[in-house]
Each structure stands twice: as structure tokens, then as C-alpha cells.
Design a protein around this motif. Structure first.
Motif, PDB file in Angstrom:
ATOM      1  N   LEU A 121      -3.421 -26.117  24.138  1.00 54.37           N
ATOM      2  CA  LEU A 121      -2.850 -26.639  25.377  1.00 54.37           C
ATOM      3  C   LEU A 121      -1.614 -25.834  25.763  1.00 54.37           C
ATOM      4  O   LEU A 121      -0.675 -25.710  24.981  1.00 54.37           O
ATOM      5  N   TRP A 122      -1.638 -25.269  26.969  1.00 56.71           N
ATOM      6  CA  TRP A 122      -0.533 -24.474  27.488  1.00 56.71           C
ATOM      7  C   TRP A 122       0.361 -25.336  28.380  1.00 56.71           C
ATOM      8  O   TRP A 122      -0.050 -26.397  28.849  1.00 56.71           O
ATOM      9  N   THR A 123       1.565 -24.816  28.653  1.00 54.16           N
ATOM     10  CA  THR A 123       2.553 -25.545  29.456  1.00 54.16           C
ATOM     11  C   THR A 123       3.018 -24.681  30.618  1.00 54.16           C
ATOM     12  O   THR A 123       3.306 -23.494  30.444  1.00 54.16           O
ATOM     13  N   VAL A 124       3.110 -25.282  31.799  1.00 57.22           N
ATOM     14  CA  VAL A 124       3.674 -24.570  32.955  1.00 57.22           C
ATOM     15  C   VAL A 124       5.174 -24.407  32.754  1.00 57.22           C
ATOM     16  O   VAL A 124       5.863 -25.365  32.374  1.00 57.22           O
ATOM     17  N   VAL A 125       5.671 -23.205  32.989  1.00 51.23           N
ATOM     18  CA  VAL A 125       7.107 -22.946  32.885  1.00 51.23           C
ATOM     19  C   VAL A 125       7.622 -22.422  34.224  1.00 51.23           C
ATOM     20  O   VAL A 125       6.900 -21.783  34.978  1.00 51.23           O
ATOM     21  N   GLY A 126       8.893 -22.702  34.510  1.00 52.70           N
ATOM     22  CA  GLY A 126       9.459 -22.257  35.771  1.00 52.70           C
ATOM     23  C   GLY A 126       8.871 -23.012  36.945  1.00 52.70           C
ATOM     24  O   GLY A 126       8.132 -23.994  36.790  1.00 52.70           O
ATOM     25  N   GLU A 127       9.191 -22.561  38.125  1.00 53.28           N
ATOM     26  CA  GLU A 127       8.743 -23.219  39.343  1.00 53.28           C
ATOM     27  C   GLU A 127       7.575 -22.469  39.975  1.00 53.28           C
ATOM     28  O   GLU A 127       7.654 -21.258  40.162  1.00 53.28           O
ATOM     29  N   PRO A 128       6.475 -23.157  40.280  1.00 49.50           N
ATOM     30  CA  PRO A 128       5.428 -22.515  41.078  1.00 49.50           C
ATOM     31  C   PRO A 128       6.002 -22.067  42.418  1.00 49.50           C
ATOM     32  O   PRO A 128       7.002 -22.620  42.897  1.00 49.50           O
ATOM     33  N   TYR A 129       5.366 -21.066  43.029  1.00 49.94           N
ATOM     34  CA  TYR A 129       5.883 -20.551  44.303  1.00 49.94           C
ATOM     35  C   TYR A 129       4.753 -20.400  45.309  1.00 49.94           C
ATOM     36  O   TYR A 129       3.580 -20.298  44.945  1.00 49.94           O
ATOM     37  N   ASP A 130       5.121 -20.402  46.570  1.00 48.13           N
ATOM     38  CA  ASP A 130       4.175 -20.245  47.674  1.00 48.13           C
ATOM     39  C   ASP A 130       4.930 -19.560  48.803  1.00 48.13           C
ATOM     40  O   ASP A 130       5.671 -20.206  49.549  1.00 48.13           O
ATOM     41  N   THR A 131       4.764 -18.238  48.904  1.00 52.25           N
ATOM     42  CA  THR A 131       5.495 -17.437  49.880  1.00 52.25           C
ATOM     43  C   THR A 131       4.538 -16.888  50.938  1.00 52.25           C
ATOM     44  O   THR A 131       3.343 -17.175  50.921  1.00 52.25           O
ATOM     45  N   GLU A 132       5.067 -16.093  51.843  1.00 58.70           N
ATOM     46  CA  GLU A 132       4.230 -15.446  52.850  1.00 58.70           C
ATOM     47  C   GLU A 132       3.151 -14.585  52.198  1.00 58.70           C
ATOM     48  O   GLU A 132       2.009 -14.547  52.657  1.00 58.70           O
ATOM     49  N   GLU A 133       3.513 -13.895  51.120  1.00 51.81           N
ATOM     50  CA  GLU A 133       2.609 -12.921  50.512  1.00 51.81           C
ATOM     51  C   GLU A 133       1.658 -13.526  49.491  1.00 51.81           C
ATOM     52  O   GLU A 133       0.505 -13.093  49.365  1.00 51.81           O
ATOM     53  N   ALA A 134       2.122 -14.516  48.709  1.00 46.78           N
ATOM     54  CA  ALA A 134       1.326 -14.978  47.575  1.00 46.78           C
ATOM     55  C   ALA A 134       1.811 -16.334  47.091  1.00 46.78           C
ATOM     56  O   ALA A 134       2.904 -16.789  47.437  1.00 46.78           O
ATOM     57  N   ALA A 135       0.980 -16.957  46.255  1.00 46.07           N
ATOM     58  CA  ALA A 135       1.355 -18.187  45.557  1.00 46.07           C
ATOM     59  C   ALA A 135       0.976 -18.032  44.094  1.00 46.07           C
ATOM     60  O   ALA A 135       0.019 -17.330  43.758  1.00 46.07           O
ATOM     61  N   GLY A 136       1.753 -18.690  43.217  1.00 41.62           N
ATOM     62  CA  GLY A 136       1.423 -18.538  41.804  1.00 41.62           C
ATOM     63  C   GLY A 136       2.247 -19.416  40.896  1.00 41.62           C
ATOM     64  O   GLY A 136       3.130 -20.166  41.324  1.00 41.62           O
ATOM     65  N   LEU A 137       1.940 -19.296  39.624  1.00 37.48           N
ATOM     66  CA  LEU A 137       2.671 -20.024  38.578  1.00 37.48           C
ATOM     67  C   LEU A 137       2.451 -19.324  37.242  1.00 37.48           C
ATOM     68  O   LEU A 137       1.600 -18.457  37.100  1.00 37.48           O
ATOM     69  N   THR A 138       3.247 -19.747  36.245  1.00 37.27           N
ATOM     70  CA  THR A 138       3.166 -19.173  34.908  1.00 37.27           C
ATOM     71  C   THR A 138       3.001 -20.287  33.880  1.00 37.27           C
ATOM     72  O   THR A 138       3.671 -21.322  33.957  1.00 37.27           O
ATOM     73  N   LEU A 139       2.108 -20.046  32.920  1.00 33.42           N
ATOM     74  CA  LEU A 139       1.937 -20.946  31.782  1.00 33.42           C
ATOM     75  C   LEU A 139       2.308 -20.190  30.512  1.00 33.42           C
ATOM     76  O   LEU A 139       2.225 -18.965  30.458  1.00 33.42           O
ATOM     77  N   THR A 140       2.696 -20.940  29.485  1.00 37.23           N
ATOM     78  CA  THR A 140       3.115 -20.286  28.250  1.00 37.23           C
ATOM     79  C   THR A 140       2.558 -21.016  27.032  1.00 37.23           C
ATOM     80  O   THR A 140       2.306 -22.227  27.065  1.00 37.23           O
ATOM     81  N   LEU A 141       2.389 -20.244  25.948  1.00 35.22           N
ATOM     82  CA  LEU A 141       1.930 -20.790  24.667  1.00 35.22           C
ATOM     83  C   LEU A 141       2.689 -20.084  23.536  1.00 35.22           C
ATOM     84  O   LEU A 141       2.302 -18.996  23.123  1.00 35.22           O
TER      85      LEU A 141
END
Length: 297
Positions: free
Chosen positions: A83-103
Motif C-alpha cells: 500500500l502506497w501513500t500520496v505525498v504532497g499536494e496534487p496539482y491541476d494547472t493549465e499544462e498538466a495535472a498530477g500527484l506523487t505516491l511513495t513507498l
């Protein structure tokens, strides 16, 4: 594991409408729908989504070994079964959207063994997975930070399942861009250099394509009569570019029936095209960065 922990995580690029969905178990991307297009990724209709086994479909992550060359460790390693965990804040900009998970390794309590065993390993690492969508593309970047004092050998791969119209029709499903690559056929044990012909699914296909002279992988996958996906991948170990191999896999009829989490006829709906660092990979002292880009054409 709680049902809440198993909830899918959505990534939406508001400007274009492109979406992706990530399952926290294995940080497995299970859906990618580009703006104005259909689903790109294949997901078995009987995939286990409750954390009891690796998810059959999407983009399972493979590390520290591909397959099971070391029988003291589980097949494909431990990234896809923890099981991974989302870290930091997801983003949604003009160019792209994304998020980071960590283990972090200490939280990888399943599918460990051998020199990566829970009790005796001399290694340590933190693995991060960044998922980003743009109007037409899905970019997935796996980063492995060696946080211990010992370098370690490894293999890593993004086991990408692509949804196709009819895998058995060579006009609707084929892979081009591998001319000149050495092919290792895991079914027949043959080794040969691929010519200009496309790779098609006419039997149980399990092949590794490698070109030591080409660091980056770039192939086109025909997924339907009028649809295709460009698969590109690159990677570095401690800043040094590494040749990326490409695995093409389809279980075909007989093998499909042997898999409990895969529909008997679903081999007709998918092809795996999997970029990976598999051969001549140096031991990592500090960092591995491995990026795949899927672009709907």
C-alpha cells in the motif's frame, strides 16, 4: 486493509478533461482516458482490487526483479503488492495535472525475500511514483532513492497493459519500432534480431526486445483500426542513461485459462508493452529515475 485505503485516486486535468485513476495498492494506474478518446489501459474484469494480490491490468510496477531469476524473492518484487501513500499536494494547472505516491522500504511488508527480506536486508530505499496527465499523454515516473549505505543490483519495469480492439487481428493490434532489436523469446528460448516486420499476436507471446545501442525506447502500438498509442521510455542510474528494453506479452488462449484473475477470452482485448531496465544495469548508489510516456494518437 480498510476499504477507504483501497479507494481509487482520481487525477483530472480540468482544462482538457483527460483523466487517470490510481489504486493505492501497488500505486497501480488502472485507467487513462485522454481528452475526447476512449480508455487506453486494459483492466481484467475479474482483477482483484481488494489488496489480496497484484492488480491484473493497468500499470503494475516491477522492482527489484523482473520475473523470478532469484527464486528466494517473489516474482516481480514488492512494489505492486504493498500500500502506497500520496505525498504532497496534487496539482491541476493549465499544462498538466498530477500527484506523487511513495513507498519507503520499511512500509513494504509484503512480497519481500532473499537479500531484500524483512529481517536481514542490508539495503534501504524510498520509492516514489509520479503520475501526470496532459491533454493526450500519461507520464509515469518511478524514482528509487537509495537511502542506505550499500549499492544494490536491480531490475525495474512498468508492466503496461494496453486495451486493444482485437489482439488477434494484425491490422488492429501490432507493435512497430523494434527493428534491429535483439529478441529473447521466453516461450521458444530462441534469440534473434528483429527485422522490419511488426510484432503481432498469433500465439502465446512473451518476448524481451533489447538494443544496447539505443538508450531510449520508442514504439507505436496499434490498438484498433483507427487508434494507436505511442510508448516512450527512458531511465538513468546515478545520472547515467541506461538502455531500456521492451517486453511484449499476451497469454493467448491456453495461458489465459490458467489465470484466476483473468477472463478466459480477455486475451483478445489486451497487449502488454512493458518498458524496463533489465540488462547491463549498474548497481545504484544514489538514485534511479525511470519514465514512461503513453500518448494516444
Amino acid at each position: 486493509m480498510s476499504s477507504r485505503a483501497m479507494n481509487l485516486i482520481s487525477v483530472t486535468h480540468s482544462k482538457s478533461g483527460t483523466t487517470a485513476k490510481v489504486h493505492p495498492f501497488g500505486a497501480t494506474v488502472v485507467s487513462f482516458v485522454p481528452s475526447g478518446k476512449h480508455e487506453v489501459l486494459f483492466l481484467s474484469n475479474i482483477a482483484k482490487m481488494d489488496g489480496t494480490k497484484a492488480i491484473r491490468g493497468g500499470i503494475p510496477l516491477v522492482f527489484p526483479q523482473f520475473g523470478r531469476p532469484d527464486s528466494s524473492m517473489p516474482q516481480h518484487g514488492f512494489l505492486r503488492t504493498n500500500l502506497w501513500t500520496v505525498v504532497g499536494e496534487p496539482y491541476d494547472t493549465e499544462e498538466a495535472a498530477g500527484l506523487t505516491l511513495t513507498l519507503p522500504l520499511k512500509q513494504a511488508v509484503h512480497s519481500r525475500g532473499g537479500k531484500w527480506s524483512l529481517d536481514e536486508t542490508a539495503f534501504d530505499c524510498v520509492v516514489s511514483f509520479h503520475v501526470q496527465v496532459t491533454e493526450a499523454s500519461l507520464v509515469t515516473t518511478l524514482t528509487i532513492d537509495n537511502t542506505g549505505s550499500n549499492p544494490f543490483d536491480f531490475q525495474t519495469l512498468q508492466h503496461t497493459y494496453l486495451k486493444v480492439e482485437n489482439a488477434l487481428d494484425p491490422k488492429k493490434c501490432n507493435v512497430t519500432g523494434l527493428q534491429g532489436y535483439e529478441c529473447e523469446d521466453k516461450i521458444t528460448d530462441e534469440t534473434y534480431n528483429l527485422g522490419p516486420e511488426p510484432v503481432i499476436i498469433d500465439c502465446n507471446v512473451d518476448r524481451i526486445y533489447t538494443n544496447k545501442e539505443k538508450k531510449n525506447l520508442g514504439v507505436k502500438v496499434q490498438t484498433g483500426a483507427e487508434t494507436s498509442v505511442q510508448v516512450e521510455a527512458s531511465g538513468t542510474v546515478d545520472g547515467q542513461p541506461i538502455a531500456i528494453s521492451g517486453v511484449v506479452w499476451n497469454p493467448h488462449e491456453e495461458k489465459a485459462k490458467e489465470m484466476s484473475d483473468f477472463g478466459d477470452e480477455q486475451y483478445k482485448e489486451m497487449i502488454c508493452v512493458e518498458p524496463g531496465m533489465l540488462y547491463n544495469v549498474p548497481a545504484v548508489k544514489k538514485k534511479v529515475v525511470f519514465t514512461q510516456t503513453l500518448t494516444a494518437l
